[in-house]
Every structure is written in structure tokens, then in C-alpha cells.
Design a protein around this motif. Structure first.
Motif, PDB file in Angstrom:
ATOM      1  N   ARG A  16     -18.217  25.888   8.839  1.00  0.00           N
ATOM      2  CA  ARG A  16     -18.693  24.582   9.046  1.00  0.00           C
ATOM      3  C   ARG A  16     -17.710  23.560   8.922  1.00  0.00           C
ATOM      4  N   PRO A  17     -17.863  22.537   9.807  1.00  0.00           N
ATOM      5  CA  PRO A  17     -16.840  21.452   9.817  1.00  0.00           C
ATOM      6  C   PRO A  17     -16.362  20.846   8.431  1.00  0.00           C
ATOM      7  N   ARG A  18     -15.292  20.534   8.486  1.00  0.00           N
ATOM      8  CA  ARG A  18     -14.706  19.757   7.233  1.00  0.00           C
ATOM      9  C   ARG A  18     -15.009  18.441   7.381  1.00  0.00           C
ATOM     10  N   ARG A  19     -15.387  17.551   6.460  1.00  0.00           N
ATOM     11  CA  ARG A  19     -15.507  16.180   6.384  1.00  0.00           C
ATOM     12  C   ARG A  19     -14.168  15.696   6.246  1.00  0.00           C
ATOM     13  N   PRO A  20     -13.935  14.482   6.902  1.00  0.00           N
ATOM     14  CA  PRO A  20     -12.508  13.819   6.802  1.00  0.00           C
ATOM     15  C   PRO A  20     -12.370  13.389   5.330  1.00  0.00           C
ATOM     16  N   ARG A  21     -10.936  13.702   4.783  1.00  0.00           N
ATOM     17  CA  ARG A  21     -10.754  13.127   3.546  1.00  0.00           C
ATOM     18  C   ARG A  21     -10.530  11.649   3.645  1.00  0.00           C
ATOM     19  N   PRO A  22     -10.887  10.950   2.631  1.00  0.00           N
ATOM     20  CA  PRO A  22     -10.802   9.318   2.213  1.00  0.00           C
ATOM     21  C   PRO A  22      -9.174   9.203   1.805  1.00  0.00           C
ATOM     22  N   LYS A  23      -8.903   8.059   2.355  1.00  0.00           N
ATOM     23  CA  LYS A  23      -7.521   7.749   1.853  1.00  0.00           C
ATOM     24  C   LYS A  23      -7.537   7.550   0.328  1.00  0.00           C
ATOM     25  N   VAL A  24      -6.554   8.107  -0.341  1.00  0.00           N
ATOM     26  CA  VAL A  24      -6.469   7.848  -1.749  1.00  0.00           C
ATOM     27  C   VAL A  24      -6.255   6.540  -2.113  1.00  0.00           C
ATOM     28  N   ILE A  25      -5.480   5.734  -1.511  1.00  0.00           N
ATOM     29  CA  ILE A  25      -5.102   4.270  -1.678  1.00  0.00           C
ATOM     30  C   ILE A  25      -5.423   3.526  -0.503  1.00  0.00           C
ATOM     31  N   THR A  26      -5.864   2.363  -0.370  1.00  0.00           N
ATOM     32  CA  THR A  26      -5.805   1.338   0.620  1.00  0.00           C
ATOM     33  C   THR A  26      -5.145   0.000   0.062  1.00  0.00           C
ATOM     34  N   LEU A  27      -4.891  -0.494   1.307  1.00  0.00           N
ATOM     35  CA  LEU A  27      -4.164  -1.804   1.102  1.00  0.00           C
ATOM     36  C   LEU A  27      -5.017  -2.962   1.495  1.00  0.00           C
ATOM     37  N   THR A  28      -4.902  -4.179   0.977  1.00  0.00           N
ATOM     38  CA  THR A  28      -5.690  -5.410   1.431  1.00  0.00           C
ATOM     39  C   THR A  28      -4.562  -6.100   2.414  1.00  0.00           C
ATOM     40  N   ASP A  29      -5.052  -6.988   3.479  1.00  0.00           N
ATOM     41  CA  ASP A  29      -4.036  -7.331   4.225  1.00  0.00           C
ATOM     42  C   ASP A  29      -2.943  -8.223   3.443  1.00  0.00           C
ATOM     43  N   ALA A  30      -3.403  -8.817   2.577  1.00  0.00           N
ATOM     44  CA  ALA A  30      -2.109  -9.567   1.857  1.00  0.00           C
ATOM     45  C   ALA A  30      -1.197  -8.490   1.204  1.00  0.00           C
ATOM     46  N   ALA A  31      -1.520  -7.437   0.663  1.00  0.00           N
ATOM     47  CA  ALA A  31      -0.928  -6.521   0.120  1.00  0.00           C
ATOM     48  C   ALA A  31       0.089  -5.851   1.210  1.00  0.00           C
ATOM     49  N   ALA A  32      -0.454  -5.791   2.312  1.00  0.00           N
ATOM     50  CA  ALA A  32       0.116  -4.972   3.540  1.00  0.00           C
ATOM     51  C   ALA A  32       1.363  -5.724   4.019  1.00  0.00           C
ATOM     52  N   ASP A  33       0.916  -7.320   4.020  1.00  0.00           N
ATOM     53  CA  ASP A  33       1.857  -8.243   4.765  1.00  0.00           C
ATOM     54  C   ASP A  33       3.128  -8.070   3.748  1.00  0.00           C
ATOM     55  N   ARG A  34       2.607  -8.209   2.686  1.00  0.00           N
ATOM     56  CA  ARG A  34       3.921  -8.343   1.469  1.00  0.00           C
ATOM     57  C   ARG A  34       4.720  -7.167   1.595  1.00  0.00           C
ATOM     58  N   VAL A  35       3.994  -5.755   1.464  1.00  0.00           N
ATOM     59  CA  VAL A  35       5.051  -4.758   1.514  1.00  0.00           C
ATOM     60  C   VAL A  35       5.876  -4.721   2.778  1.00  0.00           C
ATOM     61  N   ARG A  36       5.256  -4.974   3.952  1.00  0.00           N
ATOM     62  CA  ARG A  36       6.101  -5.253   5.112  1.00  0.00           C
ATOM     63  C   ARG A  36       7.371  -6.017   5.091  1.00  0.00           C
ATOM     64  N   GLU A  37       6.861  -7.085   4.454  1.00  0.00           N
ATOM     65  CA  GLU A  37       8.053  -8.174   4.385  1.00  0.00           C
ATOM     66  C   GLU A  37       9.221  -7.486   3.396  1.00  0.00           C
TER      67      GLU A  37
END
Length: 139
Positions: A16-37
Motif C-alpha cells: 500500500r502507498p505510504r502517506r506523506p509524513r507531516p513536518k515535525v515543526i513549521t514556521l510562521t512568516d515572521a519566524a522564518a524572516d527572523r531566522v533568515r535575518e
């Protein structure tokens, strides 16, 4: 090959096909912007941001952040909004389903975890109590 053998090319396990695993963690736009900075202003190039959980604080556990110089063989690698997050193996079950945000108020700017596994936090918000998530899929 029988229907019960694993086929790596077709993505089937046990027929049977495997379902995609969900991401353990996600970032909001604000968090991603700050981490990139932060990463852009770091003293050298890093492969990503290492996120974990350690024992400490009055509620029992604390979230950790660190620059990651390399990807460990057991690290969970999450790519979200252009940011590479490396999760320590021992922290994965504590962080499943978490979202990291970055909030700015009149008095503080900080990363904030929204973790469905968190059951309590101390008054100052520096430490938390987290119950490990149950395994999502036994496959």
C-alpha cells in the motif's frame, strides 16, 4: 516481487502507498524572516538552525536553539519557508505538530513555540512541561 514486499521505486510498503509524513515543526512568516535575518548576520555560514528540548527551568524543560554546522546522521531535517531546521532525535516526539512564531511587543521580541504537546509553562514563560506525542504511524 509479491504485493507484500517493499518497492522503493514505487513508494509502496507492504502493498500500500505510504502517506506523506507531516513536518515535525513549521514556521510562521515572521519566524522564518527572523531566522533568515539571524543566519545572514551570523559570523559564518551554517547549514541551518538546530532546535531541541533540554531538561531545565522550574517547569522541567526548555526549548533550545543553536546554529548547526553540520547535519547529524539522526537529525530530522525540515525545510519550511526557505529555512532549514534540524531537530535533535531525542526531541522529535516532544515537538511534533509545533509551530514557531516570532513576536514583537513593546517590551520584548522573542521566538514563541505553539506546541500541542506542551501541558504547562512556568510563570515567566522560560520553561515548559511537554508530554511526548504518540507515534503517528506504526509503519
Amino acid at each position: 516481487m509479491t504485493d507484500f514486499q517493499t518497492s522503493s521505486s514505487s513508494g509502496l510498503t507492504g502493498g500500500r502507498p505510504r502517506r506523506p509524513r507531516p513536518k515535525v515543526i513549521t514556521l510562521t512568516d515572521a519566524a522564518a524572516d527572523r531566522v533568515r535575518e539571524i543566519m545572514a548576520n551570523a559570523e559564518k555560514a551554517y547549514v541551518g538552525l538546530r532546535v531541541g528540548v533540554k531538561n531545565g527551568g522550574c517547569a522541567g524543560q526548555e526549548y533550545t536553539f543553536a546554529y548547526a554546522e553540520e547535519i547529524g546522521p539522526m537529525d530530522e531535517v525540515v525545510e519550511d519557508r526557505g529555512v532549514t531546521i534540524l531537530i535533535e532525535p531525542k526531541a522529535i516526539l516532544f515537538l511534533i505538530g509545533s509551530e514557531i512564531d516570532y513576536e514583537t511587543t513593546k517590551l520584548a521580541s522573542k521566538f514563541v513555540f505553539r506546541n500541542p504537546n506542551q501541558t504547562d509553562a512556568c510563570g515567566c514563560g522560560e520553561s515548559v512541561t511537554i508530554i511526548p506525542a504518540a507515534a503517528l504511524d506504526a509503519d
